[in-house]
Design a protein around this motif. Structure first.
Motif, PDB file in Angstrom:
ATOM      1  N   UNK A  50      19.268  70.893  41.331  1.00  0.00           N
ATOM      2  CA  UNK A  50      20.022  69.817  41.879  1.00  0.00           C
ATOM      3  C   UNK A  50      21.375  69.559  41.627  1.00  0.00           C
ATOM      4  N   UNK A  51      21.655  69.640  40.343  1.00  0.00           N
ATOM      5  CA  UNK A  51      22.985  69.256  39.815  1.00  0.00           C
ATOM      6  C   UNK A  51      24.062  70.258  40.246  1.00  0.00           C
ATOM      7  N   UNK A  52      23.621  71.490  40.270  1.00  0.00           N
ATOM      8  CA  UNK A  52      24.513  72.627  40.365  1.00  0.00           C
ATOM      9  C   UNK A  52      24.757  72.939  42.081  1.00  0.00           C
ATOM     10  N   UNK A  53      23.746  72.329  42.707  1.00  0.00           N
ATOM     11  CA  UNK A  53      23.721  73.065  44.250  1.00  0.00           C
ATOM     12  C   UNK A  53      24.698  72.495  45.210  1.00  0.00           C
ATOM     13  N   UNK A  54      25.298  71.253  44.899  1.00  0.00           N
ATOM     14  CA  UNK A  54      26.488  70.989  45.782  1.00  0.00           C
ATOM     15  C   UNK A  54      27.658  71.858  45.816  1.00  0.00           C
ATOM     16  N   UNK A  55      27.969  72.074  44.516  1.00  0.00           N
ATOM     17  CA  UNK A  55      29.052  72.938  44.173  1.00  0.00           C
ATOM     18  C   UNK A  55      28.766  74.418  44.758  1.00  0.00           C
ATOM     19  N   UNK A  56      27.519  74.994  44.363  1.00  0.00           N
ATOM     20  CA  UNK A  56      27.355  76.169  44.990  1.00  0.00           C
ATOM     21  C   UNK A  56      27.258  76.420  46.489  1.00  0.00           C
ATOM     22  N   UNK A  57      26.667  75.221  47.330  1.00  0.00           N
ATOM     23  CA  UNK A  57      26.664  75.289  48.616  1.00  0.00           C
ATOM     24  C   UNK A  57      28.093  75.402  49.223  1.00  0.00           C
ATOM     25  N   UNK A  58      29.050  74.685  48.834  1.00  0.00           N
ATOM     26  CA  UNK A  58      30.385  74.486  48.865  1.00  0.00           C
ATOM     27  C   UNK A  58      30.838  75.873  48.940  1.00  0.00           C
ATOM     28  N   UNK A  59      30.856  76.372  47.674  1.00  0.00           N
ATOM     29  CA  UNK A  59      31.358  77.826  47.589  1.00  0.00           C
ATOM     30  C   UNK A  59      30.664  78.898  48.347  1.00  0.00           C
ATOM     31  N   UNK A  60      29.442  78.835  48.311  1.00  0.00           N
ATOM     32  CA  UNK A  60      28.700  80.202  49.040  1.00  0.00           C
ATOM     33  C   UNK A  60      28.946  79.977  50.510  1.00  0.00           C
ATOM     34  N   UNK A  61      28.954  78.847  51.171  1.00  0.00           N
ATOM     35  CA  UNK A  61      29.174  78.620  52.638  1.00  0.00           C
ATOM     36  C   UNK A  61      30.676  79.002  53.005  1.00  0.00           C
ATOM     37  N   UNK A  62      31.529  78.408  52.061  1.00  0.00           N
ATOM     38  CA  UNK A  62      32.920  78.798  52.456  1.00  0.00           C
ATOM     39  C   UNK A  62      32.980  80.570  52.259  1.00  0.00           C
ATOM     40  N   UNK A  63      32.693  81.047  51.309  1.00  0.00           N
ATOM     41  CA  UNK A  63      32.910  82.610  51.147  1.00  0.00           C
ATOM     42  C   UNK A  63      32.071  83.451  52.383  1.00  0.00           C
ATOM     43  N   UNK A  64      31.078  82.899  52.826  1.00  0.00           N
ATOM     44  CA  UNK A  64      30.077  83.503  53.750  1.00  0.00           C
ATOM     45  C   UNK A  64      30.818  83.281  55.206  1.00  0.00           C
ATOM     46  N   UNK A  65      31.558  82.212  55.220  1.00  0.00           N
ATOM     47  CA  UNK A  65      32.295  81.857  56.562  1.00  0.00           C
ATOM     48  C   UNK A  65      33.601  82.520  56.654  1.00  0.00           C
ATOM     49  N   UNK A  66      34.170  82.905  55.367  1.00  0.00           N
ATOM     50  CA  UNK A  66      35.576  83.347  55.471  1.00  0.00           C
ATOM     51  C   UNK A  66      35.991  84.904  54.851  1.00  0.00           C
ATOM     52  N   UNK A  67      35.485  84.919  53.560  1.00  0.00           N
ATOM     53  CA  UNK A  67      35.799  86.034  53.026  1.00  0.00           C
ATOM     54  C   UNK A  67      34.757  87.336  53.208  1.00  0.00           C
ATOM     55  N   UNK A  68      33.759  86.891  53.579  1.00  0.00           N
ATOM     56  CA  UNK A  68      32.813  88.113  53.715  1.00  0.00           C
ATOM     57  C   UNK A  68      33.030  88.688  55.152  1.00  0.00           C
ATOM     58  N   UNK A  69      33.491  88.125  56.264  1.00  0.00           N
ATOM     59  CA  UNK A  69      33.957  88.401  57.469  1.00  0.00           C
ATOM     60  C   UNK A  69      35.161  89.339  57.297  1.00  0.00           C
ATOM     61  N   UNK A  70      36.055  88.897  56.512  1.00  0.00           N
ATOM     62  CA  UNK A  70      37.343  89.795  56.462  1.00  0.00           C
ATOM     63  C   UNK A  70      36.804  91.072  55.552  1.00  0.00           C
ATOM     64  N   UNK A  71      36.082  90.985  54.577  1.00  0.00           N
ATOM     65  CA  UNK A  71      35.601  92.097  53.720  1.00  0.00           C
ATOM     66  C   UNK A  71      34.954  93.151  54.802  1.00  0.00           C
ATOM     67  N   UNK A  72      33.868  92.580  55.772  1.00  0.00           N
ATOM     68  CA  UNK A  72      33.260  93.553  56.701  1.00  0.00           C
ATOM     69  C   UNK A  72      34.110  94.321  57.499  1.00  0.00           C
ATOM     70  N   UNK A  73      35.370  93.548  57.945  1.00  0.00           N
ATOM     71  CA  UNK A  73      36.189  93.940  58.852  1.00  0.00           C
ATOM     72  C   UNK A  73      37.009  95.120  58.202  1.00  0.00           C
ATOM     73  N   UNK A  74      37.589  94.776  56.798  1.00  0.00           N
ATOM     74  CA  UNK A  74      38.156  95.734  56.304  1.00  0.00           C
ATOM     75  C   UNK A  74      37.327  96.978  55.990  1.00  0.00           C
ATOM     76  N   UNK A  75      36.249  96.858  55.474  1.00  0.00           N
ATOM     77  CA  UNK A  75      35.393  98.030  55.138  1.00  0.00           C
ATOM     78  C   UNK A  75      34.713  98.882  55.999  1.00  0.00           C
ATOM     79  N   UNK A  76      34.127  98.162  56.861  1.00  0.00           N
ATOM     80  CA  UNK A  76      33.135  98.938  57.918  1.00  0.00           C
ATOM     81  C   UNK A  76      33.849  99.080  58.989  1.00  0.00           C
TER      82      UNK A  76
END
Length: 86
Positions: A50-76
């Motif tokens: 519970x102490x680390x979850x707010x930071x992890x949620x912020x990071x992972x949601x940001x990554x999954x909404x932005x960076x992963x889409x760009x990587x999928x586009x570039x690689x696949x």
């Protein structure tokens, strides 16, 4: 586009929960150890999660909404369609 955003949000939340659960468990095992009773172990794990979850949620949601889409586009997608990305 809406469906893809929903899917990416769910993926981000799932990644955060899985990652932080494992990290909290390894931290608890290092700090508390297996010699303690299971309720103390669970309480320490839950507090760490519970102490680390707010930071992890912020990071992972940001990554999954932005960076992963760009990587999928570039690689696949881009190499198959001869698209040049800037």
């Amino acid at each position: 586009m809406q469906e893809e955003n929903k899917r990416n949000l769910v993926i981000g939340v799932a990644m955060a929960l899985i990652m932080e659960s494992a990290m909290a468990l390894s931290t608890v095992l290092n700090n508390v150890g297996m010699a303690t009773n299971s309720s103390e172990l669970f309480t320490a794990w839950l507090n760490g999660l519970l102490a680390a979850l707010p930071i992890a949620l912020t990071l992972m949601v940001t990554i999954s909404m932005t960076i992963i889409n760009r990587l999928v586009m570039m690689v696949l997608i881009a190499p198959q369609n001869n698209i040049i990305l800037n």
